[in-house]
Scaffold this motif. Structure first.
Motif, short mmCIF file in Angstrom:
data_model
loop_
_atom_site.label_atom_id
_atom_site.label_comp_id
_atom_site.label_asym_id
_atom_site.label_seq_id
_atom_site.Cartn_x
_atom_site.Cartn_y
_atom_site.Cartn_z
N ILE A 48 11.44 68.90 9.98
CA ILE A 48 10.50 68.60 10.90
C ILE A 48 9.87 67.77 11.10
CG2 ILE A 48 9.11 70.17 12.71
CD1 ILE A 48 9.86 72.65 11.16
N ILE A 49 10.34 66.70 12.05
CA ILE A 49 9.58 65.45 12.46
C ILE A 49 8.64 65.67 13.38
CG2 ILE A 49 9.58 63.12 12.97
CD1 ILE A 49 10.82 63.80 10.07
N ILE A 50 7.28 65.55 13.25
CA ILE A 50 6.29 65.78 14.38
C ILE A 50 5.83 64.53 14.56
CG2 ILE A 50 5.79 68.12 13.74
CD1 ILE A 50 3.45 66.98 12.35
N SER A 51 6.03 63.49 13.75
CA SER A 51 5.73 61.91 14.26
C SER A 51 6.72 60.93 13.75
CB SER A 51 4.39 61.49 13.44
OG SER A 51 3.82 60.44 13.64
N THR A 52 7.09 60.12 14.62
CA THR A 52 8.15 59.12 13.99
C THR A 52 7.66 57.87 13.35
OG1 THR A 52 7.96 58.00 16.33
CG2 THR A 52 9.77 59.54 16.17
N ASP A 53 6.20 58.01 13.26
CA ASP A 53 5.37 56.98 12.41
C ASP A 53 5.36 57.26 11.03
OD1 ASP A 53 5.11 55.13 14.72
OD2 ASP A 53 3.02 56.36 15.22
N SER A 54 5.82 58.55 10.45
CA SER A 54 5.46 59.30 9.30
C SER A 54 6.65 58.37 8.26
CB SER A 54 5.88 60.62 9.39
OG SER A 54 7.35 60.80 9.29
N TYR A 55 6.00 58.13 7.03
CA TYR A 55 6.78 57.59 5.89
C TYR A 55 8.40 58.13 5.90
CZ TYR A 55 8.85 56.05 1.44
OH TYR A 55 9.79 55.76 0.63
N ILE A 56 8.57 59.45 5.89
CA ILE A 56 9.72 60.30 5.81
C ILE A 56 10.65 59.69 7.13
CG2 ILE A 56 10.92 62.51 5.97
CD1 ILE A 56 9.54 61.84 3.24
N ALA A 57 10.32 59.81 8.26
CA ALA A 57 11.04 59.50 9.50
C ALA A 57 11.37 57.87 9.47
CB ALA A 57 9.97 59.81 10.68
N LYS A 58 10.67 57.06 8.99
CA LYS A 58 10.98 55.70 8.81
C LYS A 58 12.08 55.61 7.82
CE LYS A 58 6.67 53.83 10.94
NZ LYS A 58 5.54 52.96 10.59
N TYR A 59 11.74 56.12 6.70
CA TYR A 59 12.82 56.06 5.55
C TYR A 59 13.88 56.41 5.99
CZ TYR A 59 14.39 56.78 0.82
OH TYR A 59 15.57 56.64 -0.26
N LEU A 60 14.17 57.46 6.69
CA LEU A 60 15.64 58.31 7.25
C LEU A 60 15.88 57.69 8.27
CD1 LEU A 60 14.86 61.99 6.27
CD2 LEU A 60 15.98 60.24 4.91
N GLY A 61 15.23 56.61 8.99
CA GLY A 61 15.89 56.09 9.97
C GLY A 61 15.78 57.10 11.47
N ILE A 62 14.88 58.03 11.36
CA ILE A 62 14.66 58.91 12.26
C ILE A 62 13.77 58.46 13.45
CG2 ILE A 62 13.98 61.19 13.05
CD1 ILE A 62 15.09 62.08 10.31
N ASN A 63 14.15 58.08 14.67
CA ASN A 63 13.30 57.81 15.58
C ASN A 63 12.91 58.56 17.01
OD1 ASN A 63 15.98 57.36 16.92
ND2 ASN A 63 15.79 55.08 16.95
N MET A 64 13.22 59.93 16.68
CA MET A 64 12.96 61.10 17.82
C MET A 64 12.34 62.23 16.92
SD MET A 64 15.61 62.39 20.50
CE MET A 64 15.08 62.49 21.98
N GLU A 65 11.39 62.82 17.76
CA GLU A 65 10.78 64.00 16.94
C GLU A 65 11.70 65.05 17.15
OE1 GLU A 65 6.90 64.31 18.90
OE2 GLU A 65 6.12 62.60 17.98
N GLY A 66 11.58 66.17 16.34
CA GLY A 66 12.63 67.35 16.13
C GLY A 66 12.70 67.88 14.95
N ASP A 67 13.90 68.68 15.19
CA ASP A 67 14.13 69.42 13.77
C ASP A 67 15.51 68.88 13.39
OD1 ASP A 67 12.16 71.08 14.53
OD2 ASP A 67 13.36 72.93 14.73
N TYR A 68 15.53 68.58 12.03
CA TYR A 68 16.78 67.98 11.52
C TYR A 68 17.40 68.51 10.28
CZ TYR A 68 15.68 64.00 14.34
OH TYR A 68 15.68 63.30 15.36
N ALA A 69 18.63 68.68 9.88
CA ALA A 69 19.18 69.44 8.85
C ALA A 69 18.85 68.38 7.41
CB ALA A 69 20.63 69.80 8.87
N VAL A 70 18.68 69.09 6.26
CA VAL A 70 18.56 68.18 5.13
C VAL A 70 20.00 67.70 4.66
CG1 VAL A 70 17.58 68.04 2.80
CG2 VAL A 70 16.34 69.24 4.75
N LYS A 71 20.72 68.81 4.72
CA LYS A 71 22.11 68.70 3.99
C LYS A 71 23.19 69.20 5.03
CE LYS A 71 24.88 69.25 -0.10
NZ LYS A 71 24.77 69.83 -1.47
N ILE A 72 24.33 68.74 5.37
CA ILE A 72 25.52 69.20 6.05
C ILE A 72 26.71 69.22 5.19
CG2 ILE A 72 24.54 68.57 8.38
CD1 ILE A 72 26.46 66.27 8.47
N PHE A 73 27.56 70.05 5.45
CA PHE A 73 28.76 70.29 4.81
C PHE A 73 30.08 69.77 5.61
CE2 PHE A 73 25.81 73.24 3.36
CZ PHE A 73 25.62 72.82 1.51
#
Length: 73
Positions: free
Chosen positions: A48-73
Protein backbone atom coordinates in the motif's frame (compact mmCIF):
# COMPACT_ATOMS: atom_id res chain seq x y z
CA UNK A 1 17.08 -10.00 9.44
CA UNK A 2 13.50 -10.41 8.33
CA UNK A 3 11.65 -7.50 6.81
CA UNK A 4 8.26 -9.09 7.38
CA UNK A 5 6.17 -11.82 5.88
CA UNK A 6 4.33 -11.94 2.60
CA UNK A 7 0.82 -13.26 3.11
CA UNK A 8 -1.14 -14.93 0.36
CA UNK A 9 -4.04 -12.64 -0.42
CA UNK A 10 -7.13 -13.56 -2.35
CA UNK A 11 -9.60 -10.75 -2.56
CA UNK A 12 -12.83 -11.36 -4.40
CA UNK A 13 -13.80 -8.75 -6.93
CA UNK A 14 -10.29 -7.54 -7.76
CA UNK A 15 -7.62 -8.21 -10.35
CA UNK A 16 -4.06 -7.01 -10.87
CA UNK A 17 -2.52 -5.15 -13.81
CA UNK A 18 0.24 -7.26 -15.36
CA UNK A 19 2.27 -4.16 -16.29
CA UNK A 20 2.33 -2.06 -13.09
CA UNK A 21 0.86 -4.52 -10.52
CA UNK A 22 -1.90 -2.10 -9.45
CA UNK A 23 -4.83 -3.80 -7.74
CA UNK A 24 -8.10 -2.74 -9.38
CA UNK A 25 -11.76 -3.72 -9.34
CA UNK A 26 -12.70 -6.65 -11.61
CA UNK A 27 -15.10 -4.39 -13.54
CA UNK A 28 -12.27 -2.10 -14.71
CA UNK A 29 -11.21 -2.66 -18.34
CA UNK A 30 -8.25 -0.24 -18.41
CA UNK A 31 -5.69 0.24 -15.63
CA UNK A 32 -6.05 3.72 -14.09
CA UNK A 33 -2.32 3.80 -13.29
CA UNK A 34 -0.62 2.79 -16.56
CA UNK A 35 -3.43 2.36 -19.09
CA UNK A 36 -2.74 -1.32 -19.73
CA UNK A 37 -5.58 -3.68 -20.59
CA UNK A 38 -3.94 -6.94 -19.46
CA UNK A 39 -4.80 -8.26 -15.99
CA UNK A 40 -4.41 -11.37 -13.85
CA UNK A 41 -6.25 -12.81 -10.88
CA UNK A 42 -3.21 -14.83 -9.75
CA UNK A 43 -1.12 -12.71 -7.38
CA UNK A 44 0.10 -12.50 -3.79
CA UNK A 45 1.02 -9.87 -1.24
CA UNK A 46 -0.17 -6.29 -0.94
CA UNK A 47 1.92 -3.13 -0.98
CA UNK A 48 0.00 0.00 0.00
CA UNK A 49 1.59 3.22 -1.21
CA UNK A 50 0.35 6.25 0.72
CA UNK A 51 3.13 8.59 -0.34
CA UNK A 52 4.92 8.63 -3.67
CA UNK A 53 7.82 10.34 -1.88
CA UNK A 54 8.59 7.17 0.11
CA UNK A 55 11.77 5.21 -0.53
CA UNK A 56 9.83 2.10 -1.57
CA UNK A 57 7.69 4.00 -4.09
CA UNK A 58 10.74 5.64 -5.62
CA UNK A 59 12.72 2.38 -5.66
CA UNK A 60 9.90 0.53 -7.42
CA UNK A 61 9.12 3.42 -9.77
CA UNK A 62 5.59 3.86 -8.45
CA UNK A 63 4.29 7.37 -8.98
CA UNK A 64 0.64 6.97 -7.98
CA UNK A 65 -0.76 6.18 -4.53
CA UNK A 66 -2.77 2.99 -4.17
CA UNK A 67 -2.65 -0.76 -3.64
CA UNK A 68 -0.14 -2.89 -5.55
CA UNK A 69 0.56 -6.61 -5.69
CA UNK A 70 3.96 -7.80 -4.50
CA UNK A 71 4.09 -10.74 -6.90
CA UNK A 72 2.04 -11.79 -9.92
CA UNK A 73 1.95 -15.15 -11.65
Amino acid sequence: MSLGRVFHVRRKGVKVCRKCKAIVDKKVNKCPVCGSETFTTRWEGVLIIISTDSYIAKYLGINMEGDYAVKIF
